[in-house]
Design an enzyme around this catalytic site. Structure first.
Site, PDB file in Angstrom:
ATOM      1  N   SER A 119       1.338 -84.707  16.892  1.00 59.49           N
ATOM      2  CA  SER A 119       0.526 -83.788  16.103  1.00 59.49           C
ATOM      3  C   SER A 119      -0.910 -83.728  16.581  1.00 59.49           C
ATOM      4  O   SER A 119      -1.582 -82.714  16.416  1.00 59.49           O
ATOM      5  CB  SER A 119       0.544 -84.208  14.628  1.00 59.49           C
ATOM      6  OG  SER A 119       1.838 -84.167  14.094  1.00 59.49           O
ATOM      7  N   HIS A 140       4.847 -79.913  21.101  1.00 60.17           N
ATOM      8  CA  HIS A 140       4.704 -80.035  19.657  1.00 60.17           C
ATOM      9  C   HIS A 140       5.712 -79.129  18.949  1.00 60.17           C
ATOM     10  O   HIS A 140       5.477 -77.939  18.744  1.00 60.17           O
ATOM     11  CB  HIS A 140       3.273 -79.683  19.248  1.00 60.17           C
ATOM     12  CG  HIS A 140       2.989 -79.896  17.804  1.00 60.17           C
ATOM     13  ND1 HIS A 140       1.977 -79.252  17.133  1.00 60.17           N
ATOM     14  CD2 HIS A 140       3.596 -80.683  16.880  1.00 60.17           C
ATOM     15  CE1 HIS A 140       1.973 -79.627  15.872  1.00 60.17           C
ATOM     16  NE2 HIS A 140       2.950 -80.487  15.691  1.00 60.17           N
ATOM     17  N   GLU A 152       4.558 -75.353  20.657  1.00 56.52           N
ATOM     18  CA  GLU A 152       3.215 -75.484  21.235  1.00 56.52           C
ATOM     19  C   GLU A 152       3.296 -76.524  22.354  1.00 56.52           C
ATOM     20  O   GLU A 152       3.600 -77.684  22.109  1.00 56.52           O
ATOM     21  CB  GLU A 152       2.242 -75.920  20.135  1.00 56.52           C
ATOM     22  CG  GLU A 152       0.799 -75.991  20.549  1.00 56.52           C
ATOM     23  CD  GLU A 152      -0.096 -76.421  19.391  1.00 56.52           C
ATOM     24  OE1 GLU A 152      -1.216 -75.909  19.288  1.00 56.52           O
ATOM     25  OE2 GLU A 152       0.336 -77.287  18.593  1.00 56.52           O
ATOM     26  N   ASN A 190      -2.455 -78.000  14.668  1.00 53.72           N
ATOM     27  CA  ASN A 190      -2.853 -79.029  13.713  1.00 53.72           C
ATOM     28  C   ASN A 190      -4.350 -79.166  13.541  1.00 53.72           C
ATOM     29  O   ASN A 190      -4.807 -79.732  12.553  1.00 53.72           O
ATOM     30  CB  ASN A 190      -2.232 -80.372  14.095  1.00 53.72           C
ATOM     31  CG  ASN A 190      -0.801 -80.468  13.597  1.00 53.72           C
ATOM     32  OD1 ASN A 190      -0.365 -79.638  12.810  1.00 53.72           O
ATOM     33  ND2 ASN A 190      -0.064 -81.457  14.039  1.00 53.72           N
TER      34      ASN A 190
END
Length: 283
Positions: A119, A140, A152, A190
């Site tokens: 994250s 991600h 991602e 994030n």
């Protein structure tokens, strides 16, 4: 198939989702974790995840036995020696991740790509724990993994274009597209999401609105499928806290300070869906 056998490290919610997605797209999976108890829970989570997937994909097969047949559940890291690609999903703790990468670096073949499902932790830092930083890439995934079409992908300082191309081919085999971003704390998703969730927790803590009211505003006003606190419960409040702490430490910016209520809930074991209780109840 270029990626016949894929190693998946970490059999939590994310690891199970990645393993399921891989098995359903014809890959052989070696799913590694530290104990048989964790692996038994992973099998149970897989059953639940497949039922959910079947609900959202009517008419498509969700054969549990066929999926399980493609997944090897093991505590033996040496089983990763045959892996053509590795996806790591362990807890958001640098000390834990560092040990994992130092271990697998000596087990996996030199050309194998290590995908870091994180994250907020720096991909460049992870690469430094290996002898192959150019073959380390951030990947991600979003939860639930089998139902999300986009990933991602994060380019570390040493990550080569060939590694990025390999990552894109790997994800295409899972039916996913990717967007490549640079390696900064929290990346894109994030850096925005954790700040939003943390501020939503402050709203509840300060008595501005209840958790359900906060979520309803985001769903009703902005047409979000889930509110920020429902999203937090899905991710896991312990993961949210660790991610916010990484951002706070990385930027030294008070806007990322973790809400005391978030810390309190994690300490109380109220982690969201995986514990049955978070900002909402899942009993």
């Amino acid at each position: 198939m270029e990626f016949n056998t894929v190693g998946v490290i970490g059999a939590g919610v994310m690891g199970v989702g990645v393993a399921q997605n891989l098995a359903q797209t014809g890959h052989r999976v070696v799913l590694v974790d530290v104990s048989e108890e964790v692996l038994d829970n992973a099998r149970k989570e897989l059953r639940t995840s497949l039922r959910t997937w079947a609900m959202f994909n009517p008419g498509k097969s969700a054969d549990l036995s066929a999926v399980l047949e493609k997944i090897e559940f093991t505590t033996d890291y040496e089983r990763l020696a045959d892996a053509d690609f590795v996806v790591e999903n362990v807890t958001e703790d640098w000390g834990v991740k560092q040990q994992v990468y130092e271990r697998i670096d000596g087990i996996c073949r030199p050309g194998v790509v290590f995908a870091v499902n994180t994250s907020a932790i720096s991909i460049t830092r992870v690469g430094s724990a290996t002898t192959r930083p150019e073959r380390v890439v951030g990947m991600h995934f979003m939860n639930p993994v089998p139902m999300k079409p986009l990933v991602e992908v994060i380019r570390g300082y040493h990550t080569t274009q060939d590694t990025l191309d390999t990552a894109a081919r790997f994800l295409a085999g899972l039916g996913k597209e990717c967007i490549v971003v640079e390696d900064v704390p929290g990346f894109v998703s994030n850096r925005v999401l954790m700040l939003t969730v943390n501020e939503a927790v402050f709203l509840v803590q300060d008595g501005v609105a209840s958790a359900s009211e906060v979520d309803r505003i985001f769903k009703g006003c902005f047409d979000h499928r889930m509110g920020p606190l429902e999203t937090a419960d899905l991710i896991g409040l312990d993961t949210i806290l660790k991610s916010v702490e990484v951002l706070y430490e990385s930027f030294n910016d008070d806007k990322y300070r973790p809400a005391p209520l978030l810390k309190k809930m994690v300490a109380a074991g109220l982690l969201g869906r995986k514990s049955g209780q978070g900002f909402h109840s899942y009993a």
